[in-house]
Design a protein around this motif. Structure first.
Motif, mmCIF file in Angstrom:
data_model
loop_
_atom_site.group_PDB
_atom_site.id
_atom_site.type_symbol
_atom_site.label_atom_id
_atom_site.label_comp_id
_atom_site.label_asym_id
_atom_site.label_seq_id
_atom_site.Cartn_x
_atom_site.Cartn_y
_atom_site.Cartn_z
ATOM 1 N N GLU A 52 0.819 -1.226 0.000
ATOM 2 C CA GLU A 52 0.000 0.000 0.000
ATOM 3 C C GLU A 52 0.850 1.271 0.000
ATOM 4 N N HIS A 53 2.140 1.145 0.377
ATOM 5 C CA HIS A 53 3.004 2.332 0.465
ATOM 6 C C HIS A 53 3.927 2.491 -0.740
ATOM 7 N N ARG A 86 -2.955 -2.676 18.102
ATOM 8 C CA ARG A 86 -2.672 -1.318 17.614
ATOM 9 C C ARG A 86 -2.643 -0.332 18.788
ATOM 10 N N ASP A 119 -3.530 -3.522 10.490
ATOM 11 C CA ASP A 119 -4.443 -2.405 10.783
ATOM 12 C C ASP A 119 -5.915 -2.770 10.640
#
Ligand code: GDP
Ligand code: MG
Length: 134
Positions: A52-53, A86, A119
């Motif tokens: 995703e990055h 998290r 996440d």
């Protein structure tokens, strides 16, 4: 209902001898260690985990850092495990992470921020698959 998440102690924390204290945070919270493995990520695993990055300015540095030495890969389980982990980890930037969180207590800079955790439940399924082939 029990949920699984993927958590990884990053190379900076392994180098600094923080493994035992970090694992204790999760055990103290009541999470169960389902799987655990020590080793260095391949660049392919790093790229898959951080897909995703890709293209962001910090991406190359992130892949170099996460493959720079051994990590501790874990599958943890418990009620609401994704969100609980998290919360225990704290904000992405350790400088902004609350005291009492892992990043807040053991980290100082965002590019070496001690720990990774999925996440969402969907990310957890994907990441467990990348690292434990399930
Ligand atoms: N150098 C740098 N690294 C970053 C930055 N944002 C995120 N990272 C790194 O990339 C990882 C993934 O970012 P993200 O998914 O947004 O945060 P996380 O889910 O809290 O780990 C972070 O844990 C950091 O190691 C940034 O702005 N600069
Ligand atoms: Mg993330």
């Amino acid at each position: 209902m029990s949920q699984k998440t993927y958590v990884m102690i990053k190379p900076d924390a392994v180098r600094r001898g923080l493994v035992g204290r970090i694992i204790a945070r999760f055990e103290d919270a009541g999470l169960t260690i389902e799987r655990m493995e020590f080793g260095t990520l391949t660049r392919e695993q790093a790229a898959a985990n951080y897909a995703e990055h890709e293209g962001k300015p910090f991406y190359e540095g992130l892949v170099n850092y996460i493959t720079s030495g051994p990590v501790v890969k874990m599958v943890l389980s418990g009620p609401g495990a994704v969100a609980v982990c998290r919360k225990l980890m704290g904000a992405t930037n350790p400088a902004e992470a609350a005291p009492g969180t892992i990043r807040g207590d053991f980290g100082l800079v965002v590019d070496e921020n001690v720990i990774h955790g999925s996440d969402s439940p969907e990310s957890a399924d994907r990441e467990v698959g990348i690292f434990f082939g399930e």
